[in-house]
Scaffold this motif. Sequence first.
Motif, short mmCIF file in Angstrom:
data_model
loop_
_atom_site.label_atom_id
_atom_site.label_comp_id
_atom_site.label_asym_id
_atom_site.label_seq_id
_atom_site.Cartn_x
_atom_site.Cartn_y
_atom_site.Cartn_z
N GLY A 116 0.82 -1.21 0.00
CA GLY A 116 0.00 0.00 0.00
C GLY A 116 0.85 1.26 0.00
O GLY A 116 0.56 2.23 -0.70
N GLY A 117 1.92 1.26 0.78
CA GLY A 117 2.82 2.41 0.81
C GLY A 117 3.49 2.63 -0.54
O GLY A 117 3.61 3.77 -1.00
N ILE A 118 3.91 1.55 -1.19
CA ILE A 118 4.53 1.67 -2.52
C ILE A 118 3.53 2.23 -3.52
O ILE A 118 3.88 3.11 -4.31
N VAL A 119 2.30 1.76 -3.48
CA VAL A 119 1.26 2.25 -4.40
C VAL A 119 1.02 3.75 -4.19
O VAL A 119 0.91 4.52 -5.15
N VAL A 120 0.96 4.18 -2.94
CA VAL A 120 0.73 5.59 -2.64
C VAL A 120 1.90 6.44 -3.14
O VAL A 120 1.71 7.50 -3.75
N VAL A 121 3.12 6.00 -2.87
CA VAL A 121 4.30 6.76 -3.30
C VAL A 121 4.36 6.84 -4.82
O VAL A 121 4.59 7.92 -5.39
N LEU A 122 4.15 5.72 -5.51
CA LEU A 122 4.18 5.74 -6.97
C LEU A 122 3.06 6.61 -7.55
O LEU A 122 3.27 7.33 -8.53
N GLY A 123 1.89 6.55 -6.94
CA GLY A 123 0.78 7.38 -7.40
C GLY A 123 1.07 8.86 -7.21
O GLY A 123 0.76 9.68 -8.08
N ALA A 124 1.69 9.22 -6.10
CA ALA A 124 2.03 10.62 -5.85
C ALA A 124 3.09 11.10 -6.83
O ALA A 124 3.01 12.23 -7.33
N ARG A 125 4.07 10.25 -7.11
CA ARG A 125 5.12 10.63 -8.09
C ARG A 125 4.53 10.81 -9.48
O ARG A 125 4.88 11.73 -10.19
N ARG A 126 3.64 9.89 -9.85
CA ARG A 126 3.03 9.97 -11.19
C ARG A 126 2.20 11.25 -11.32
O ARG A 126 2.25 11.93 -12.33
#
Length: 149
Positions: A116-126
């Motif tokens: 979940g943390g990885i998904v949030v970080v990648l979504g924020a970067r995108r």
Amino acid sequence: MRALLAIVMLVLLSVPALAVRPDEMLADPALEARARDISHGLRCLVCQNQSIDDSDADLARDLRILVRERLTAGDSDDQVRAFLVARYGEYVLLNPVMAPHTLILWVAAPVALVIGGIVVVLGARRKRAVGTDGELSADERKALEELER
């Protein structure tokens, strides 16, 4: 009014303490302390998320009595737990044991948190990478002007 509320809250908080009845208690304080220690780690199969010490269910009472009978018969704490697990399954333990068949219980939550943390970080970067300046391109401006007409 506050005093009445405080008394009501104290009574409600002490209700689980009444689950172990005086007629169940052992005369030997050391054995009773061992029984209480074991009972705190055993799940009430009726209430499901209460220990048998906190539950008023008939089955919890029977389990409390069974624990005390096994202790007075000379069983060790581990033997009492093993007896109950053999009889009711590992579900009777409030804290699951660390074993290969329960590994998913121990690993699933941390893995889900990391994913979940990885998904949030990648979504924020995108989101940051796409149009961070807030300005429209020439094509977008042209399309907007056509829509406004």
